[in-house]
Design a protein around this motif. Structure first.
Motif, PDB file in Angstrom:
ATOM      1  N   SER A 203       0.843  -1.194   0.000  1.00 41.71           N
ATOM      2  CA  SER A 203       0.000   0.000   0.000  1.00 41.71           C
ATOM      3  C   SER A 203       0.878   1.243   0.000  1.00 41.71           C
ATOM      4  O   SER A 203       1.749   1.387   0.848  1.00 41.71           O
ATOM      5  CB  SER A 203      -0.914   0.004   1.234  1.00 41.71           C
ATOM      6  OG  SER A 203      -1.754   1.136   1.224  1.00 41.71           O
TER       7      SER A 203
ATOM      8  N   ARG B  65       0.769   5.141   0.678  1.00 36.55           N
ATOM      9  CA  ARG B  65      -0.037   6.174   1.314  1.00 36.55           C
ATOM     10  C   ARG B  65       0.614   7.531   1.111  1.00 36.55           C
ATOM     11  O   ARG B  65       1.828   7.683   1.269  1.00 36.55           O
ATOM     12  CB  ARG B  65      -0.176   5.908   2.817  1.00 36.55           C
ATOM     13  CG  ARG B  65      -0.893   4.620   3.165  1.00 36.55           C
ATOM     14  CD  ARG B  65      -2.396   4.706   2.896  1.00 36.55           C
ATOM     15  NE  ARG B  65      -3.076   3.452   3.115  1.00 36.55           N
ATOM     16  CZ  ARG B  65      -3.713   3.135   4.231  1.00 36.55           C
ATOM     17  NH1 ARG B  65      -3.750   3.983   5.244  1.00 36.55           N
ATOM     18  NH2 ARG B  65      -4.320   1.979   4.325  1.00 36.55           N
TER      19      ARG B  65
ATOM     20  N   LEU C 114      -1.621  -0.740   8.478  1.00 35.51           N
ATOM     21  CA  LEU C 114      -2.462   0.065   7.605  1.00 35.51           C
ATOM     22  C   LEU C 114      -3.523   0.816   8.408  1.00 35.51           C
ATOM     23  O   LEU C 114      -3.877   1.946   8.072  1.00 35.51           O
ATOM     24  CB  LEU C 114      -3.111  -0.807   6.533  1.00 35.51           C
ATOM     25  CG  LEU C 114      -2.139  -1.435   5.533  1.00 35.51           C
ATOM     26  CD1 LEU C 114      -2.893  -2.313   4.541  1.00 35.51           C
ATOM     27  CD2 LEU C 114      -1.337  -0.381   4.803  1.00 35.51           C
TER      28      LEU C 114
ATOM     29  N   THR D  18      -3.914   9.062   2.519  1.00 34.83           N
ATOM     30  CA  THR D  18      -4.731   8.666   1.383  1.00 34.83           C
ATOM     31  C   THR D  18      -4.038   7.538   0.637  1.00 34.83           C
ATOM     32  O   THR D  18      -2.862   7.645   0.301  1.00 34.83           O
ATOM     33  CB  THR D  18      -4.939   9.862   0.432  1.00 34.83           C
ATOM     34  OG1 THR D  18      -5.514  10.943   1.172  1.00 34.83           O
ATOM     35  CG2 THR D  18      -5.832   9.505  -0.739  1.00 34.83           C
ATOM     36  N   THR D  19      -4.776   6.471   0.365  1.00 36.69           N
ATOM     37  CA  THR D  19      -4.233   5.339  -0.380  1.00 36.69           C
ATOM     38  C   THR D  19      -4.152   5.708  -1.851  1.00 36.69           C
ATOM     39  O   THR D  19      -5.162   6.060  -2.465  1.00 36.69           O
ATOM     40  CB  THR D  19      -5.109   4.084  -0.193  1.00 36.69           C
ATOM     41  OG1 THR D  19      -5.177   3.790   1.200  1.00 36.69           O
ATOM     42  CG2 THR D  19      -4.532   2.905  -0.955  1.00 36.69           C
ATOM     43  N   ARG D  20      -2.951   5.614  -2.427  1.00 39.05           N
ATOM     44  CA  ARG D  20      -2.765   5.896  -3.856  1.00 39.05           C
ATOM     45  C   ARG D  20      -2.827   4.625  -4.684  1.00 39.05           C
ATOM     46  O   ARG D  20      -3.250   4.653  -5.834  1.00 39.05           O
ATOM     47  CB  ARG D  20      -1.441   6.630  -4.090  1.00 39.05           C
ATOM     48  CG  ARG D  20      -1.460   8.018  -3.526  1.00 39.05           C
ATOM     49  CD  ARG D  20      -2.514   8.839  -4.223  1.00 39.05           C
ATOM     50  NE  ARG D  20      -2.838  10.039  -3.477  1.00 39.05           N
ATOM     51  CZ  ARG D  20      -4.017  10.591  -3.474  1.00 39.05           C
ATOM     52  NH1 ARG D  20      -5.005  10.072  -4.146  1.00 39.05           N
ATOM     53  NH2 ARG D  20      -4.239  11.678  -2.780  1.00 39.05           N
TER      54      ARG D  20
ATOM     55  N   GLU E 221      -3.219   0.172  -3.647  1.00 31.14           N
ATOM     56  CA  GLU E 221      -3.106  -0.901  -2.658  1.00 31.14           C
ATOM     57  C   GLU E 221      -3.517  -2.185  -3.345  1.00 31.14           C
ATOM     58  O   GLU E 221      -4.551  -2.225  -4.017  1.00 31.14           O
ATOM     59  CB  GLU E 221      -3.984  -0.637  -1.443  1.00 31.14           C
ATOM     60  CG  GLU E 221      -3.850  -1.696  -0.366  1.00 31.14           C
ATOM     61  CD  GLU E 221      -4.581  -1.299   0.911  1.00 31.14           C
ATOM     62  OE1 GLU E 221      -4.236  -0.228   1.470  1.00 31.14           O
ATOM     63  OE2 GLU E 221      -5.472  -2.065   1.324  1.00 31.14           O
TER      64      GLU E 221
END
Length: 188
Positions: A156, A158, A169, A175-177, A179
């Motif tokens: 992931s 972030r 996590l 913000t997850t770019r 995953e």
């Protein structure tokens, strides 16, 4: 074979460290970046002392759209082996392709890559790089493969995570770019 791996790794490092970008996404002075769009990740694990690299690839051209990511794993992890690893993040949804790894390296305080092995998978990540405050970044990594096992590896990226964090996590924030979870990863 060793010579080819050496040249490939050298080329990757050269491209990442010396590529230029005209993006106005912010800078390493701490200014906020615009959203970083990532459609593809490529994680390459190379056995220390030589051997065949293992390459994990995830590509999801529609991002959060209805299409599923295409996942591939080339090669097999070897039990009781140390690996060096690099990861590359790309935006393949634009032409020309954007190497987002450059943006991440230029702004390490605003990113972290998380590597989470399921309890069944005997694979331990080791961060070899960090941001300006000594917190993990996750572009250059080491991995220790233990005894034979079978499980999942989640990766992931972030943006603007909590730093420092507990490495999970759930504690990462941000913000997850991108995953993705590679299921059925084998160490033999």
């Amino acid at each position: 074979m060793k010579k080819n791996l050496f040249y490939t790794f050298g080329l990757l490092v050269t491209l990442v460290l010396f590529s230029c970008s005209n993006d106005d996404d912010g800078d390493s002075s701490g200014n906020q970046l615009d959203d970083v769009n990532v459609t593809t990740l490529v994680l390459t694990l190379t056995p220390e002392g030589g051997g065949t690299p293992v390459i994990f690839t995830s590509q999801d051209l529609d991002g959060t759209g209805p299409g599923e990511a295409e996942l591939t794993v080339e090669g097999t992890l070897t039990a009781n082996t140390s690996y060096t690893a690099t990861i590359v993040f790309l935006n393949d949804a634009v032409d020309p392709q954007e190497n987002q790894t450059i943006t991440i390296l230029q702004n390490p305080n605003q990113f972290q890559v998380f590597y989470i092995s399921s309890d069944a998978l005997n694979l331990n990540p080791i961060y070899l790089d960090g941001d300006g405050n000594g917190n993990p970044l996750g572009i250059l990594m080491g991995f220790e493969a233990g005894d034979g096992s079978f499980g999942n590896l989640t990766i992931s990226l972030r943006q603007d995570p909590n730093k420092p964090n507990d490495g999970s996590l759930s504690g990462a924030g941000g913000t997850t770019r991108i995953e993705t979870t590679f299921t059925g990863v084998a160490i033999q």
